[in-house]
Motif scaffolding. Sequence first.
Motif, PDB file in Angstrom:
ATOM      1  N   ASN A  36       0.829  -1.203   0.000  1.00  0.00           N
ATOM      2  CA  ASN A  36       0.000   0.000   0.000  1.00  0.00           C
ATOM      3  C   ASN A  36       0.866   1.258   0.000  1.00  0.00           C
ATOM      4  O   ASN A  36       0.652   2.189   0.757  1.00  0.00           O
ATOM      5  CB  ASN A  36      -0.980  -0.002   1.175  1.00  0.00           C
ATOM      6  N   LYS A 123     -10.552  -0.144  -3.470  1.00  0.00           N
ATOM      7  CA  LYS A 123      -9.609   0.942  -3.726  1.00  0.00           C
ATOM      8  C   LYS A 123      -9.997   2.164  -2.910  1.00  0.00           C
ATOM      9  O   LYS A 123     -10.827   2.976  -3.311  1.00  0.00           O
ATOM     10  CB  LYS A 123      -9.566   1.290  -5.218  1.00  0.00           C
ATOM     11  N   ASP A 129      -6.857   0.153   1.279  1.00  0.00           N
ATOM     12  CA  ASP A 129      -7.213  -0.802   0.224  1.00  0.00           C
ATOM     13  C   ASP A 129      -7.482  -2.199   0.790  1.00  0.00           C
ATOM     14  O   ASP A 129      -6.779  -3.162   0.495  1.00  0.00           O
ATOM     15  CB  ASP A 129      -6.116  -0.888  -0.847  1.00  0.00           C
TER      16      ASP A 129
END
Length: 141
Positions: A36, A123, A129
């Motif tokens: 991420n 998303k 996420d």
Amino acid sequence: MPTGEVLYEGKAKIIYRTEDPEILLAQYKDDATAFNAQKRGTILNKGKINCAIATHLFKVLEAAEIATHFVDQPAPEQMRIRAVKIVPLEVVVRNIAAGSLCQQTGLDLGLPLSQPLVDYYYKDDALGDPLLTPDRIFCWL
């Protein structure tokens, strides 16, 4: 270099406004991220390669009469696209254990998987996420 207003910048591309409000320009980036975006780097020509792969896949879909948002590829790292509402879903297909899969499961890095693993992520940077299940995906419908 694109000159329109930046509408969005993510880990893989920048989306610009064009003279036509129905058409946007996607500029693919050479940036590489993992975990991420906690790990960052650059891979030379990654943007060009990703744009070429995406262009090819959109053309295959359109040849099969499946509509896409693809318009054309004016430069090796750029794609003109129709303005659409984005479904905030990321699909990750793995053939080898790496990244978050190893972190979450304890699998050894580089372990070949017996079959492709398909994971879905919501998303949303603010939420990190998160991994989704098929049932969670259908909650939005």
